[in-house]
Design an enzyme around this catalytic site. Structure first.
Site, mmCIF file in Angstrom:
data_model
loop_
_atom_site.group_PDB
_atom_site.id
_atom_site.type_symbol
_atom_site.label_atom_id
_atom_site.label_comp_id
_atom_site.label_asym_id
_atom_site.label_seq_id
_atom_site.Cartn_x
_atom_site.Cartn_y
_atom_site.Cartn_z
ATOM 1 N N LYS A 52 50.691 -51.458 -26.509
ATOM 2 C CA LYS A 52 51.772 -50.788 -25.779
ATOM 3 C C LYS A 52 51.552 -50.941 -24.271
ATOM 4 C CE LYS A 52 52.650 -47.631 -29.627
ATOM 5 N NZ LYS A 52 52.514 -46.307 -30.232
ATOM 6 N N GLN A 96 49.537 -40.716 -29.195
ATOM 7 C CA GLN A 96 49.361 -41.559 -30.384
ATOM 8 C C GLN A 96 48.920 -40.708 -31.576
ATOM 9 O OE1 GLN A 96 50.230 -44.777 -30.485
ATOM 10 N NE2 GLN A 96 49.636 -45.063 -32.604
ATOM 11 N N ASP A 119 59.006 -41.315 -27.916
ATOM 12 C CA ASP A 119 58.791 -41.541 -29.346
ATOM 13 C C ASP A 119 59.912 -40.922 -30.178
ATOM 14 O OD1 ASP A 119 56.589 -43.062 -30.179
ATOM 15 O OD2 ASP A 119 55.162 -41.442 -29.772
HETATM 16 N N1 GUN Z 1 51.331 -43.632 -35.020
HETATM 17 C C1 GUN Z 1 51.936 -44.538 -35.830
HETATM 18 N N2 GUN Z 1 53.131 -44.904 -35.312
HETATM 19 C C2 GUN Z 1 53.271 -44.215 -34.163
HETATM 20 C C3 GUN Z 1 54.301 -44.182 -33.178
HETATM 21 O O1 GUN Z 1 55.345 -44.848 -33.248
HETATM 22 N N3 GUN Z 1 54.075 -43.354 -32.125
HETATM 23 C C4 GUN Z 1 52.957 -42.584 -32.011
HETATM 24 N N4 GUN Z 1 52.834 -41.789 -30.961
HETATM 25 N N5 GUN Z 1 51.989 -42.603 -32.918
HETATM 26 C C5 GUN Z 1 52.153 -43.418 -33.976
#
Ligand code: GUN
Length: 290
Positions: A52, A96, A119
């Site tokens: 990311k 995350q 998100d």
């Molecule tokens: N863990 C697995 N997928 C995601 C996501 O799209 N965002 C976040 N913050 N954590 C995740």
């Protein structure tokens, strides 16, 4: 069988975003800025968060990675979130998941300012999404919609089976695909661990979104000819022949399902890169809204 190439498509989206950012910068304005919070040392999570951050750099976004120790308390994490909510330089941020067991995930999500919740996990955004109001759409379902749209896969009137009911993927995906929208208007069935005779249901599906998190669960005998397959799974499976000691497996048994499918996403290189591209898109949206 046509591969739904998420890697290629995500590169195109990121190029489009880079063009937008260049325009913003040429006007002398600051670039959009995404922050990511990672608690603990989960290997897969670290890989995702690093991807990311790398994507931000590639597009020309600012980025901040906040790495906290596994032993971080819930109160300490909430204080970090409060700081990000108040920081005028940050347009959006993510925490995350999964978080260590001693931290209440829902409480953490609720603490994020919905205007910075790129998100789309906060109840305000989830509710707005469900009510078809402007919202941040969770990046994985959003990426799947975008992939289907760019490959012009018809969804209207189709039978779609979503396997999995997680708050991040299965649940929002099922809501979005049933809505009146460009990629939508489908008849959606949500299947899960308590579903009886899953095979009789998946056999009827025109499109299957596999998001249950069990490696190679969906096999060729469970699908009809011409099915469209979206594989959200990404599990590390031990593999002594790999330098890393593991390989990445989807929720779909590719070898038996691919020959029967009209379109299928590979793992890796399908849904994963699309998720990151759409997170970037949401960050630009957050920036433009401020
Ligand atoms: N863990 C697995 N997928 C995601 C996501 O799209 N965002 C976040 N913050 N954590 C995740």
């Amino acid at each position: 069988m046509i591969l739904l190439d998420g890697k290629l498509t995500s590169e195109q989206i990121k190029e489009e975003l880079a063009t937008e950012v260049a325009k913003i910068k040429s006007k002398g304005k600051r670039a959009p800025h995404l922050a990511a919070v990672l608690v603990g040392l989960d290997g897969a999570s670290l890989t995702y968060v690093n991807s990311k951050v790398k994507s931000c750099e590639k597009i020309g976004f600012g980025s901040t990675l906040i790495q906290l120790e596994e032993s971080t308390t819930e109160a300490e994490l909430l204080a970090v979130i409060d700081g990000l909510n108040k920081n005028a330089e940050i347009d959006g941020f993510i925490v995350q998941l999964p978080l260590p067991k001693h931290i209440d995930e829902q409480k953490v999500i609720m603490a994020i300012d919905p205007d910075k919740d790129v998100d789309g996990f906060h109840p305000t955004n989830f509710g707005r999404m469900a009510l078809e109001l402007p919202a941040f759409i969770p990046a994985t379902p959003y990426g799947i919609l975008e992939l289907l749209e760019r490959y012009q896969v018809e969804t209207s009137g189709k039978n779609i089976v979503v396997i999995g009911r997680s708050h991040i993927v299965g649940r929002p995906m099922s809501i979005l695909l049933s809505q009146k929208r460009t990629v939508g208007d489908a008849t959606v069935t949500v299947a899960h661990s308590r579903t009886k005779d899953l095979k009789s249901i998946t056999k009827q599906a025109d499109i299957i979104v596999a998001a249950l998190g069990i490696a190679e669960f969906l096999t060729g005998d469970m699908v009809k000819d011409g099915v469209v397959i979206i594989d959200v799974g990404i599990t590390r499976v031990q593999d002594a022949t790999k330098k890393s000691g593991f390989r990445l497996a989807g929720d779909v048994h590719f070898e038996s399902v691919a020959p029967k499918s009209s379109y299928i996403t590979p793992v890796p290189g399908g849904v994963g890169p699309m998720t990151i591209a759409m997170l970037m898109k949401n960050t630009l949206l957050a920036y433009n809204r401020r």
